[in-house]
Design an enzyme around this catalytic site. Structure first.
Site, PDB file in Angstrom:
ATOM      1  N   LYS A   1      -6.436  30.759 157.593  1.00 18.09           N
ATOM      2  CA  LYS A   1      -7.371  31.725 158.175  1.00 18.09           C
ATOM      3  C   LYS A   1      -8.024  32.571 157.094  1.00 18.09           C
ATOM      4  O   LYS A   1      -9.047  33.180 157.316  1.00 18.09           O
ATOM      5  CB  LYS A   1      -6.652  32.599 159.192  1.00 18.09           C
TER       6      LYS A   1
ATOM      7  N   SER B   1       4.949  25.459 164.420  1.00 14.28           N
ATOM      8  CA  SER B   1       3.858  25.814 165.332  1.00 14.28           C
ATOM      9  C   SER B   1       4.196  25.487 166.787  1.00 14.28           C
ATOM     10  O   SER B   1       4.636  24.389 167.109  1.00 14.28           O
ATOM     11  CB  SER B   1       2.574  25.079 164.951  1.00 14.28           C
TER      12      SER B   1
ATOM     13  N   SER C   1       1.758  25.812 169.003  1.00 15.77           N
ATOM     14  CA  SER C   1       0.442  25.474 169.567  1.00 15.77           C
ATOM     15  C   SER C   1       0.416  24.119 170.268  1.00 15.77           C
ATOM     16  O   SER C   1      -0.139  24.021 171.370  1.00 15.77           O
ATOM     17  CB  SER C   1      -0.631  25.516 168.482  1.00 15.77           C
TER      18      SER C   1
END
Length: 71
Positions: free
Chosen positions: A67, A16, A18
């Site tokens: 998700k 990731s 992020s």
């Protein structure tokens, strides 16, 4: 004021980007916060999410496959 915490939940999470992106944004805006990755396998997502509810997170995000999991 204490440092705030943000998190991204995913599995796997090591790839990731992020945290790097969010930490750069916090720094650029002068926000006293840190964004951390939290590895949570799909089978443990609901329990992991429940564990986060007691924290006062600035932000929390989820990545695939979470998700597609119920919130």
């Amino acid at each position: 004021m204490t440092q705030r915490i943000g998190a991204v939940l995913g599995w796997p999470i090591d790839h990731s980007r992020s945290p790097a992106i969010m930490n750069a944004a916090f720094s650029a805006k002068g926000i006293d916060a840190i964004f951390v990755p939290i590895g949570v396998p799909p089978i443990g997502f609901v329990g992991g999410l429940a564990g986060l509810r007691g924290l006062s997170l600035l932000v929390a995000r989820r990545q695939l496959p979470h998700k597609h999991a119920p919130p």
